[in-house]
Design a protein around this motif. Structure first.
Motif, PDB file in Angstrom:
ATOM      1  N   THR A 554       0.830  -1.203   0.000  1.00 34.76           N
ATOM      2  CA  THR A 554       0.000   0.000   0.000  1.00 34.76           C
ATOM      3  C   THR A 554       0.864   1.252   0.000  1.00 34.76           C
ATOM      4  N   TYR A 555       0.413   2.248  -0.755  1.00 32.98           N
ATOM      5  CA  TYR A 555       0.954   3.604  -0.658  1.00 32.98           C
ATOM      6  C   TYR A 555      -0.160   4.496  -0.124  1.00 32.98           C
ATOM      7  N   SER A 556       0.154   5.322   0.874  1.00 34.26           N
ATOM      8  CA  SER A 556      -0.842   6.241   1.417  1.00 34.26           C
ATOM      9  C   SER A 556      -0.175   7.566   1.763  1.00 34.26           C
ATOM     10  N   SER A 557      -0.988   8.617   1.810  1.00 31.22           N
ATOM     11  CA  SER A 557      -0.432   9.937   2.113  1.00 31.22           C
ATOM     12  C   SER A 557      -1.495  10.801   2.789  1.00 31.22           C
ATOM     13  N   ASN A 558      -1.035  11.816   3.503  1.00 32.83           N
ATOM     14  CA  ASN A 558      -1.895  12.878   4.018  1.00 32.83           C
ATOM     15  C   ASN A 558      -1.082  14.158   4.079  1.00 32.83           C
ATOM     16  N   ALA A 559      -1.714  15.269   4.443  1.00 36.52           N
ATOM     17  CA  ALA A 559      -1.003  16.550   4.387  1.00 36.52           C
ATOM     18  C   ALA A 559      -1.651  17.551   5.323  1.00 36.52           C
ATOM     19  N   ALA A 560      -0.844  18.481   5.813  1.00 35.54           N
ATOM     20  CA  ALA A 560      -1.328  19.574   6.671  1.00 35.54           C
ATOM     21  C   ALA A 560      -0.672  20.861   6.216  1.00 35.54           C
ATOM     22  N   ILE A 561      -1.459  21.932   6.190  1.00 32.22           N
ATOM     23  CA  ILE A 561      -0.929  23.208   5.726  1.00 32.22           C
ATOM     24  C   ILE A 561      -0.205  23.925   6.857  1.00 32.22           C
ATOM     25  N   THR A 562       0.883  24.570   6.518  1.00 35.16           N
ATOM     26  CA  THR A 562       1.657  25.369   7.462  1.00 35.16           C
ATOM     27  C   THR A 562       2.239  26.543   6.669  1.00 35.16           C
ATOM     28  N   SER A 563       3.246  27.188   7.190  1.00 33.04           N
ATOM     29  CA  SER A 563       3.865  28.286   6.448  1.00 33.04           C
ATOM     30  C   SER A 563       5.373  28.230   6.616  1.00 33.04           C
ATOM     31  N   PHE A 564       6.056  28.766   5.625  1.00 32.24           N
ATOM     32  CA  PHE A 564       7.514  28.874   5.659  1.00 32.24           C
ATOM     33  C   PHE A 564       7.875  30.194   5.011  1.00 32.24           C
ATOM     34  N   ASN A 565       8.577  31.044   5.781  1.00 34.90           N
ATOM     35  CA  ASN A 565       8.915  32.396   5.308  1.00 34.90           C
ATOM     36  C   ASN A 565       7.658  33.138   4.850  1.00 34.90           C
ATOM     37  N   SER A 566       6.584  33.006   5.679  1.00 33.17           N
ATOM     38  CA  SER A 566       5.309  33.692   5.449  1.00 33.17           C
ATOM     39  C   SER A 566       4.578  33.209   4.202  1.00 33.17           C
ATOM     40  N   THR A 567       4.955  32.049   3.673  1.00 38.53           N
ATOM     41  CA  THR A 567       4.312  31.494   2.484  1.00 38.53           C
ATOM     42  C   THR A 567       3.619  30.188   2.846  1.00 38.53           C
ATOM     43  N   PRO A 568       2.335  30.006   2.449  1.00 35.36           N
ATOM     44  CA  PRO A 568       1.661  28.736   2.734  1.00 35.36           C
ATOM     45  C   PRO A 568       2.423  27.551   2.150  1.00 35.36           C
ATOM     46  N   LEU A 569       2.427  26.450   2.908  1.00 33.37           N
ATOM     47  CA  LEU A 569       3.212  25.286   2.512  1.00 33.37           C
ATOM     48  C   LEU A 569       2.547  24.035   3.069  1.00 33.37           C
ATOM     49  N   TRP A 570       2.544  22.959   2.299  1.00 30.43           N
ATOM     50  CA  TRP A 570       1.962  21.701   2.745  1.00 30.43           C
ATOM     51  C   TRP A 570       3.050  20.762   3.240  1.00 30.43           C
ATOM     52  N   GLN A 571       2.886  20.301   4.464  1.00 32.02           N
ATOM     53  CA  GLN A 571       3.731  19.219   4.973  1.00 32.02           C
ATOM     54  C   GLN A 571       3.013  17.909   4.666  1.00 32.02           C
ATOM     55  N   THR A 572       3.653  17.043   3.908  1.00 31.29           N
ATOM     56  CA  THR A 572       3.012  15.821   3.429  1.00 31.29           C
ATOM     57  C   THR A 572       3.636  14.599   4.087  1.00 31.29           C
ATOM     58  N   GLY A 573       2.770  13.691   4.531  1.00 34.39           N
ATOM     59  CA  GLY A 573       3.215  12.400   5.015  1.00 34.39           C
ATOM     60  C   GLY A 573       3.002  11.349   3.944  1.00 34.39           C
ATOM     61  N   LYS A 574       4.028  10.563   3.662  1.00 37.07           N
ATOM     62  CA  LYS A 574       3.950   9.532   2.627  1.00 37.07           C
ATOM     63  C   LYS A 574       4.448   8.210   3.197  1.00 37.07           C
ATOM     64  N   GLN A 575       3.739   7.122   2.867  1.00 37.10           N
ATOM     65  CA  GLN A 575       4.132   5.821   3.390  1.00 37.10           C
ATOM     66  C   GLN A 575       4.022   4.731   2.316  1.00 37.10           C
ATOM     67  N   HIS A 576       5.047   3.889   2.279  1.00 33.48           N
ATOM     68  CA  HIS A 576       5.013   2.630   1.543  1.00 33.48           C
ATOM     69  C   HIS A 576       4.998   1.513   2.584  1.00 33.48           C
TER      70      HIS A 576
END
Length: 774
Positions: A554-576
């Motif tokens: 299985t491959y699965s993923s999820n994500a949460a929004i955050t910011s870096f240098n005042s710019t929106p950014l998605w932190q993504t979790g990925k798993q095999h």
């Protein structure tokens, strides 16, 4: 966007509800007959059956996509805690319930006196859970209620290992926990339970359920409990909780259920300061090595004493949760679920504890700690802190599932959407100074009952409200989040080959306003808005060489929004994940083994090149955190009388520079054995024993560099083993259950938060629970 989404929700739901009258007129449409093949097709279900091969071994799960499915046919690692295990262990927290499973360890501030039901899943810390599939990951705070969810409300617990694209699209990449609560029963039951003991006890619960009127349509459930129990770290846990529930069953396939959960939860004393109620690790002998089981003499700290926490410290959380769920069959082919939740969380902390900075640590050219600054235990900084936060959250979910058999292929499509909105009214975190404390000789005016007047605890006068002048946080926020998903499971060759594929799209917006003045803009506050959308995926293949054996990837993923240098950014979790699942003795015993590889992307990290070229290099960069490992679980009945849970985990969670993360072991091993006597003089008697082992962990997460060489953790917490035991007996309408945790009264350190707080493992803890059914 909020009004448009709500209008869309109504537009989708109303036409579907138009088909409800037809569904209500049918007494049973749970199966459909295919006239061309004379084949009965079973409709999917949003609830699991009560079928179990063994009391500890349920055979179904609902946590992949809210639809029930066989565990052996699910291409993910999912651990299930049934109510029988909750009762046998006398669980006071999620950690009590899941501690024998693979890949699950204590988070910081975990357990009965902890917060947020905090646990680590495959090394990644989790801060919340879902309840009946409804998210308790409250926005915009991106956290759950501080109060642990009361086990008295729980029917079973399911832990999904790795990213969960459907149930927890913004959760921890290591896993998520889904609580399935008790529901109204159409069979009358009444239970009164009383728990006594030395720690985490002092609890009484009443649980009443049954039909209303003729018993054909209405059923109710009421659960109420009260607890006032002493904790091992000085202090107490006090809570009053209530759940009222009502179900109306239109037919066998159409049901409407209302549930209310109210918790008034509080911690008093040192236990109210999680992550701040342990002892400091400040002696030079601790540098780069494994620390001892007790504080170093001369530092001023004691093993399980007050250690500078004020006696008037308290942490209070008032949580109100209201849920509604409607399920029905549509056109004899599709089942539909419409659910909603309203969550109100009011948190207040009024505490005093040590805030002295940890002495500076010096590292050599190889990144090894070699020196630590001086520590003066006779004059240590103390601060009073007052935190007030409130979260108002509403959400709605709509899911559809069906089973089809076009030719030799079986198909189970599931589609749905969720909408969630939340707001934080004005919150604050403010502080006031307290007199410095002499850890070697506390000076107080009045002794507490049973306590000496000097040398054991700290009871300064509580500051007046006017003294709280330093604001750490002052602001408000609001957010919305919309998710649409689809997932299909296709079976080939009589379901010997199962393919699963799904996608989830998330839209989100989060605006926070900070009332504190921006130093670059005089006399003004500032606001930050994060907007974005993100797709996450789940795909797997499962092959069954035999009916009781599954091989899967299985491959699965999820994500949460955050910011870096005042710019929106998605932190993504990925798993095999690769694994094998087997079942024996008519599903009574399961053996599973899995290999996983997890990456969490876009974490902010100091840039080592900045140390040698600050002109051209940014101070911070984006980096990834990775974990890979192997898990093994054996769960169920070894014999008809002997139930067992055995697990082993080996993993390697590291940051982008190869460093260990605090409080995460590389190895764990657990064993629980419970023998039930089915005949003879000991009939209805059971005895059990458990062993938990956790490997060495880093004591702190270090992010600094000496030049470009990464600095290593400055200390480690040694491996530990805890032995637990218990027994139970049922006589007529009485049930007795004795739990003894840490039977050997072993003393050791666990759940380090850093050099500013390591905690003692609770000493021998016994609890006797008596249940009367009437």
């Amino acid at each position: 966007m909020k009004n448009r989404t709500l209008r869309l929700a109504i537009a989708i739901v109303l036409p579907l509800l138009a088909g409800v009258p037809n569904a209500l007129s049918q007494d049973n449409v749970s199966t459909v007959t295919n006239p061309s093949q004379d084949e009965t097709i079973k409709l999917p279900s949003f609830t699991v059956s009560s079928e179990k091969g063994d009391p500890y071994r349920p055979v179904e799960t609902v946590s992949l996509a809210r639809v029930a499915g066989q565990l052996i046919d699910t291409p993910l690692s999912i651990s299930v805690v049934p109510k029988e295990l909750l009762e046998d262990l006398g669980a006071n927290s999620m950690l009590d319930a899941t501690r024998y499973m693979s890949g699950i360890t204590n988070g910081r501030a975990a357990g009965a006196g902890g917060i947020l039901d905090r646990e680590d899943f495959r090394g990644f810390e989790s801060f919340t859970r879902t309840v009946d599939g409804l998210s308790m990951f409250l926005i915009p705070g991106n956290n759950g209620p501080q109060a642990n969810f009361d086990p008295a409300f729980i029917e079973r617990v399911e832990v999904v290992k790795g990213p969960d694209s459907i149930l927890s699209p913004t959760g921890s990449p290591g896993g998520s926990i889904n609580v399935i609560t008790k529901s109204p029963l159409f069979t009358r039951t009444n239970d009164l339970s009383v728990e006594i003991g030395n720690y985490n006890a002092g609890k009484a619960i009443i649980d009443s359920s049954g039909p209303i009127g003729s018993g054909k349509h209405w059923a109710y459930r009421v659960i109420a409990d009260y607890q006032d129990g002493k904790t091992y770290v000085p202090g107490s846990i006090r809570q009053q909780n209530l759940s009222t529930q009502l179900t109306y069953k239109f037919s066998d396939t159409t049901k409407l259920t209302f549930k209310y959960f109210g918790q008034q939860w509080a911690l008093f004393g040192a236990i109210a300061n999680p992550n701040d109620n342990g002892w400091y690790v400040v002696d030079p002998s601790t540098l780069g090595t494994t620390i001892g089981d007790k504080p170093v003499a001369g530092t001023g700290f004691t093993y399980n004493g007050w250690d500078g926490d004020t006696t008037w410290s308290h942490r209070y959380d008032r949580v109100n949760i209201g849920t509604t769920e409607f399920t029905t069959a549509i056109a004899e082919r599709v089942i539909m679920r419409l659910a909603a939740a309203v969550v109100y969380d009011n948190f207040n902390q009024d505490a005093g504890y040590i805030t002295q900075a940890v002495p500076a640590i010096t590292y050599n050219a190889a990144g090894q700690p070699v020196a630590i600054g001086a520590w003066n235990p006779t004059s240590v900084k103390e601060t009073a802190t007052h935190v007030k936060s409130q979260n108002n959250d509403e959400q709605i979910q709509n899911d559809y599932a069906a089973n089809f058999h076009p030719g030799v292929v079986s198909l189970q499509p599931v589609v749905g959407w969720t909408y969630q909105q939340g707001s934080n009214p004005p919150n604050y975190n403010k502080t006031a100074p307290l007199p410095n404390i002499n850890l070697t000789n506390y000076t107080i005016a009045t002794a507490l009952p049973g306590q000496p007047a000097v040398g054991s605890y700290y009871a300064p006068v509580h500051p007046d409200n006017s003294a709280y002048t330093a604001l750490g946080v002052s602001g408000k926020a609001n957010a919305w989040q919309y998710q649409a998903y689809g997932l299909t499971k296709a079976g080939f060759y009589d379901d010997r080959v199962l393919l699963t594929g799904g996608v989830s799209r998330l839209w989100t917006s989060n605006t926070s306003i900070n009332f504190l003045k921006n130093p670059t803009v005089p006399n003004s506050g500032y606001s930050v808005t994060l907007n974005g959308k993100k797709d996450t995926y789940l795909g797997g293949v499962l092959f069954k060489p035999a009916k009781n054996v599954s091989l899967y990837y299985t491959y699965s993923s999820n994500a949460a929004i955050t910011s870096f240098n005042s710019t929106p950014l998605w932190q993504t979790g990925k798993q095999h994940e690769f694994g094998i699942k087997t079942e024996f003795f008519n599903q009574r015993l399961s053996l599973t083994a899995a290999h996983f590889q997890i990456t969490q992307t876009n974490l902010s990290s100091p840039n080592p090149l900045f140390n040698i070229d600050p002109t051209h290099q940014p101070s911070n960069i984006l980096a990834d955190e990775t974990n890979h490992g192997f898990e093994f679980d054996a769960v169920g009945g070894v014999t008809k009388n002997l139930s067992a849970i055995a697990s082993f985990t080996t993993m390697k969670l590291r940051d982008a520079f190869g460093r260990r993360i605090r409080n995460v072991p590389d190895n764990t091993a657990n064993l629980l054995l419970n023998y039930h006597f089915g005949e003879g003089a000991l009939k209805n008697f059971n005895v059990f024993a458990g062993v938990q082992h956790q490997g060495e962990t880093a004591g702190d997460s270090v992010t600094t560099f000496t030049g470009t060489v990464p600095d290593e953790p400055s200390f480690y917490v040694k491996a530990w083993t805890a032995v637990n035991a218990g027994a139970g007996y049922t006589w007529r309408r009485y049930r007795f259950n004795l739990n003894v945790d840490n039977v050997l009264n072993s003393k050791f350190v666990w759940q380090p938060a850093g050099r500013n707080s390591v905690s003692p493992y609770p000493g021998i803890t016994f609890r006797l629970t008596t249940v009367v059914s009437f």
